[in-house]
Write an enzyme that holds these catalytic residues in place. Structure first.
Site, PDB file in Angstrom:
ATOM      1  N   ASP A  24       0.831  -1.030  -0.030  1.00  0.00           N
ATOM      2  CA  ASP A  24       0.052   0.020  -0.020  1.00  0.00           C
ATOM      3  C   ASP A  24       1.036   1.359   0.061  1.00  0.00           C
ATOM      4  O   ASP A  24       2.016   1.042   0.147  1.00  0.00           O
ATOM      5  CB  ASP A  24      -0.874  -0.163   1.124  1.00  0.00           C
ATOM      6  CG  ASP A  24      -1.859   1.033   1.382  1.00  0.00           C
ATOM      7  OD1 ASP A  24      -2.348   1.536   0.410  1.00  0.00           O
ATOM      8  OD2 ASP A  24      -1.779   2.000   2.489  1.00  0.00           O
ATOM      9  N   ALA A  26      -0.140   5.192   1.287  1.00  0.00           N
ATOM     10  CA  ALA A  26      -0.413   6.126   2.519  1.00  0.00           C
ATOM     11  C   ALA A  26      -0.357   5.329   3.467  1.00  0.00           C
ATOM     12  O   ALA A  26      -1.224   4.116   3.999  1.00  0.00           O
ATOM     13  CB  ALA A  26      -1.593   6.874   2.435  1.00  0.00           C
ATOM     14  N   ALA A  57     -13.286  10.112   9.623  1.00  0.00           N
ATOM     15  CA  ALA A  57     -12.928  10.037   8.388  1.00  0.00           C
ATOM     16  C   ALA A  57     -12.022   8.950   8.140  1.00  0.00           C
ATOM     17  O   ALA A  57     -12.119   8.332   7.056  1.00  0.00           O
ATOM     18  CB  ALA A  57     -12.070  11.366   8.126  1.00  0.00           C
ATOM     19  N   MET A  61     -11.316   3.816   5.597  1.00  0.00           N
ATOM     20  CA  MET A  61      -9.892   4.027   4.890  1.00  0.00           C
ATOM     21  C   MET A  61      -9.453   2.711   4.237  1.00  0.00           C
ATOM     22  O   MET A  61      -9.783   1.623   4.846  1.00  0.00           O
ATOM     23  CB  MET A  61      -8.807   4.607   5.758  1.00  0.00           C
ATOM     24  CG  MET A  61      -7.425   4.760   5.329  1.00  0.00           C
ATOM     25  SD  MET A  61      -7.642   5.986   3.981  1.00  0.00           S
ATOM     26  CE  MET A  61      -7.855   7.568   5.269  1.00  0.00           C
ATOM     27  N   LYS A  65     -11.662   6.240  -3.167  1.00  0.00           N
ATOM     28  CA  LYS A  65     -12.078   7.505  -2.544  1.00  0.00           C
ATOM     29  C   LYS A  65     -13.423   8.010  -2.829  1.00  0.00           C
ATOM     30  O   LYS A  65     -14.142   8.436  -2.041  1.00  0.00           O
ATOM     31  CB  LYS A  65     -11.099   8.863  -3.276  1.00  0.00           C
ATOM     32  CG  LYS A  65      -9.683   8.513  -2.729  1.00  0.00           C
ATOM     33  CD  LYS A  65      -9.389   8.270  -1.054  1.00  0.00           C
ATOM     34  CE  LYS A  65      -8.157   7.725  -0.791  1.00  0.00           C
ATOM     35  NZ  LYS A  65      -8.328   6.985   0.296  1.00  0.00           N
ATOM     36  N   HIS A  68     -15.213   5.779  -0.265  1.00  0.00           N
ATOM     37  CA  HIS A  68     -14.800   6.203   0.896  1.00  0.00           C
ATOM     38  C   HIS A  68     -15.831   7.264   1.299  1.00  0.00           C
ATOM     39  O   HIS A  68     -16.333   7.458   2.301  1.00  0.00           O
ATOM     40  CB  HIS A  68     -13.222   6.654   1.065  1.00  0.00           C
ATOM     41  CG  HIS A  68     -12.930   6.850   2.387  1.00  0.00           C
ATOM     42  ND1 HIS A  68     -11.594   6.803   2.601  1.00  0.00           N
ATOM     43  CD2 HIS A  68     -13.356   7.603   3.337  1.00  0.00           C
ATOM     44  CE1 HIS A  68     -11.275   7.215   3.912  1.00  0.00           C
ATOM     45  NE2 HIS A  68     -12.260   7.481   4.406  1.00  0.00           N
ATOM     46  N   ARG A 173     -10.445  -2.003  -3.640  1.00  0.00           N
ATOM     47  CA  ARG A 173     -10.624  -3.043  -2.442  1.00  0.00           C
ATOM     48  C   ARG A 173     -12.064  -3.091  -1.855  1.00  0.00           C
ATOM     49  O   ARG A 173     -12.745  -2.064  -1.904  1.00  0.00           O
ATOM     50  CB  ARG A 173      -9.640  -2.182  -1.200  1.00  0.00           C
ATOM     51  CG  ARG A 173      -8.238  -2.297  -1.647  1.00  0.00           C
ATOM     52  CD  ARG A 173      -7.296  -1.324  -0.885  1.00  0.00           C
ATOM     53  NE  ARG A 173      -6.126  -1.342  -1.055  1.00  0.00           N
ATOM     54  CZ  ARG A 173      -5.267  -0.340  -0.930  1.00  0.00           C
ATOM     55  NH1 ARG A 173      -5.716   0.786  -0.176  1.00  0.00           N
ATOM     56  NH2 ARG A 173      -3.918  -0.368  -1.427  1.00  0.00           N
ATOM     57  N   ASP A 199      -2.034  -0.727   5.730  1.00  0.00           N
ATOM     58  CA  ASP A 199      -2.273  -0.403   7.179  1.00  0.00           C
ATOM     59  C   ASP A 199      -3.876  -0.403   7.400  1.00  0.00           C
ATOM     60  O   ASP A 199      -4.082   0.090   8.467  1.00  0.00           O
ATOM     61  CB  ASP A 199      -1.632   1.011   7.632  1.00  0.00           C
ATOM     62  CG  ASP A 199      -2.385   1.985   6.366  1.00  0.00           C
ATOM     63  OD1 ASP A 199      -2.345   1.688   5.170  1.00  0.00           O
ATOM     64  OD2 ASP A 199      -2.849   3.024   6.849  1.00  0.00           O
TER      65      ASP A 199
END
Length: 282
Positions: A24, A26, A57, A61, A65, A68, A173, A199
């Site tokens: 990944d 970020a 927010a 994650m 986006k 999201h 994902r 993460d």
């Protein structure tokens, strides 16, 4: 019609080396604490007059986006504030509008947050020296990914392949497609010889869906949600508490291993290699 059943059962065990690690971005390779996606989402919602906390927010994650934003708008607190502001639930058209506001902000600011995480350069160099291929994927769309790749390269960090969430028709994902696109591009012959490092829960689920070993990052990413400076200011007890909370979430998503940051990865790759040599599969 003649029917027949064979008693033959095909069995094949791979016992070779780890072939690839799929990272990944970020919270994994860059952006300690994963602030670029979250803070910009907060700012995008603020532009529509709706307050979103950093904790809120962070919940979705790892998703693409657009997804999201949609998931964030469905959270009870955010949904209530949106309803109070506009007198109706958030619609897909609203998600489109928020995404249109979010995207230029993300392109503009991604580099600001995306310093290389300590240990990443050394680990990537070590993996490459062992003949392990290095791929990557992200919840970022391609226009953001291109900006991030250029910024990472300016800091000395490069990968062999990077898949953005809008590169593939199948989607992002927690499906396996971005991870598997790396397998194809890198010429990996055994998916069970791949390791996915992430993460977030959707990122771990992505690796599992693709049939890979998975490694979750407890302290450098979204689940701990701290900058490196903030993490270093914690007492040992506070750090242990953060690690435990993040690890619980990643273990629940199915991670095979949990480490603090990418700097701890080499020992896990060695452990996975030993398990593969014994004929184990993810």
């Amino acid at each position: 019609m003649t029917q027949f059943q064979s008693d033959y059962q095909y069995s094949r065990t791979y016992q070779g080396p780890v072939q690839a690690v799929i990272f990944d971005w970020a919270g994994t390779l860059v952006d300690f604490g994963s602030f670029a996606p979250t803070q910009v989402l907060i700012d995008a919602f603020a532009g529509f007059g709706v307050e979103v906390s950093l904790a809120e927010a962070r919940v979705p994650m790892g998703l693409a986006k657009w997804d999201h934003i949609q998931a964030l708008g469905r959270q009870s607190g955010v949904a209530q504030r949106w309803q109070a502001k506009y007198g109706r639930p958030m619609s897909d058209a609203d998600v489109d509008a928020l995404y249109a506001a979010f995207l230029p902000l993300q392109i503009e600011r991604v580099a600001h947050y995306s310093a290389v995480i300590p240990g990443a350069l050394e680990v990537l160099s070590q993996l490459a020296g062992q003949g392990i291929r290095i791929g990557s994927c992200s919840g970022y769309p391609r226009v953001v990914m291109d900006r991030l790749l250029a910024h990472a390269a300016s800091q000395g960090l490069t990968v062999e392949h990077a898949v953005a969430t809008d590169d593939l028709k199948a989607g992002g994902r927690p499906g396996p497609w971005m991870a598997l696109a790396n397998v194809i591009e890198l010429g990996v012959t055994e998916v069970c010889a791949c390791v996915k490092v992430d993460d977030t829960a959707p990122g771990i689920e992505e690796g599992l869906a693709a049939g890979m070993w998975t490694v979750g990052l407890a302290l450098s990413g979204n689940e701990a949600g701290l900058t490196l400076a903030e993490l270093e200011q914690l007492s040992p007890a506070q750090r242990a508490q953060r690690r435990a909370l993040a690890s619980r979430k990643l273990v629940q998503s199915g991670a095979h291993y949990i480490i603090d940051t990418i700097a701890d990865l080499p020992a896990v790759i060695e452990a996975i290699a030993a398990r593969i040599a014994n004929g184990e599969r993810p």
